[in-house]
Design an enzyme around this catalytic site. Sequence first.
Site, mmCIF file in Angstrom:
data_model
loop_
_atom_site.group_PDB
_atom_site.id
_atom_site.type_symbol
_atom_site.label_atom_id
_atom_site.label_comp_id
_atom_site.label_asym_id
_atom_site.label_seq_id
_atom_site.Cartn_x
_atom_site.Cartn_y
_atom_site.Cartn_z
ATOM 1 N N HIS A 279 0.827 -1.210 0.000
ATOM 2 C CA HIS A 279 0.000 0.000 0.000
ATOM 3 C C HIS A 279 0.864 1.265 0.000
ATOM 4 O O HIS A 279 0.782 2.050 -0.919
ATOM 5 C CB HIS A 279 -1.001 0.033 1.160
ATOM 6 N N ASP A 330 -5.084 -8.194 -3.265
ATOM 7 C CA ASP A 330 -5.348 -7.960 -1.848
ATOM 8 C C ASP A 330 -6.651 -8.581 -1.375
ATOM 9 O O ASP A 330 -6.742 -9.787 -1.161
ATOM 10 C CB ASP A 330 -5.293 -6.459 -1.579
#
Length: 457
Positions: A279, A330
């Site tokens: 991220h 993810d």
Amino acid sequence: MRLTYWCEHAWLGTVPQALGSAPAGGTPIEPGVALDVADGRLAAVRTGVDTPPPGAEILRGLTLPGLANAHSHAFHRALRGTVQVGSGTFWTWRETMYQVASRLTPDSYHALARAVYAEMALAGITAVGEFHYLHHAPGGVPYADPNAMGEALIAAAGEAGIRITLLDTAYLSSGFGAAPDRHQLRFSDGTAEAWAERAAALKERDGVRIGAAVHSVRAVPADQLATVARWAADRDAPLHVHLSEQTAENDACLAAHGRTPTRLLADHGVLGPRTTGVHNTHLTDEDIALLGGSGTGTCMCPTTERDLADGIGPALALQRAGSPLSLGSDSHAVIDLLEEARAMELDERLRSRTRGHWTAAALLRAATADGHAALGRPDAGRLEAGAPADFTTIALDTVRTAGPVPRLAAETVVFAASAADVRHTVVGGRHVVRDGAHALVPDVARALRDSIAALHA
């Protein structure tokens, strides 16, 4: 065993992977490429082969190196749809995630993950990085085999036909030294030393790499970060960490330690070329310099970051600072690495109000070679002699990809194609997906439906 695949068109990744506008004429694509395979690897890559050699497997469309999904939580696939009801934030989404996690057993996790990894193969993914922290039975009691859940994931990937890097994750705290809450007891080994002892029992094998992960600076106390980093360094293993996904994490870290999460990781020896921050969304200029200067990678997960309303990470600035980019699905809001690749460019366009930050080739590199490198597979993600015979073919005759200009096939695929356009996926020289159908899991949609329904029953 030797065999040959003939590619109507192929992207060999031989052009510079620079930032900036695409070269005149688009990304170079080779017509008529023969891929000779022996013992699961590419023995030769021959260009200028205008017609299929006798006996060759014919791949119509654009053939790419196999895609690398560098960040996965397989059980989050069970949340698709259910978390789209109502409003909220990452933190409200997390409560729903915990409820699903509480119901999983080694058997049900195997069934779900097998279906999820089969969905990945259908999307052209040949290797996955599984960020695995669901270790123990409810209440935190170890299974008879302390790695039963990790072994279930390894078996699931093998049965779905893709490679896996199991990123066994240290998750010890609910936040900066606080004890795990009732949901997190399944995740925790108590201490980093106990985590390391359990993780050391996991063994690499064909198609399987074992790596490590720090869940986050919230979940691993600062004085135990170095233990996880040393474990990975001793094994030359990849090390991943969720980093600055939420501003609340940054604020809590500043309150607890007087420094940002990135600086905390740097001070405890976590950053470096084998490490990937996942991220990397809410960073200071100093954070970006620390990550880039240390060669720490960045895994962007744009479909999840936008689904959870996390924000847009500074991918362009990170890459310019020296941080290699990879991509992950993810939470599996969708499983589509082509969507992740173009979303990284399109999100940057929204932020900057300018176009053309990455070429199609640069985005493909993030989805292939740099993604595999982040998973501890630096020899993968390219179509060249000696590399694993892992590749995928995207159709160029669907309503999304049809057009009159084959030389722009890479641009068309990156900016318009979807996982639904994948026709073939080959892993280790073996067809895992042929003509859009999975060769090992006969009905992937049903497998997904049944395994998810069982968790919500």
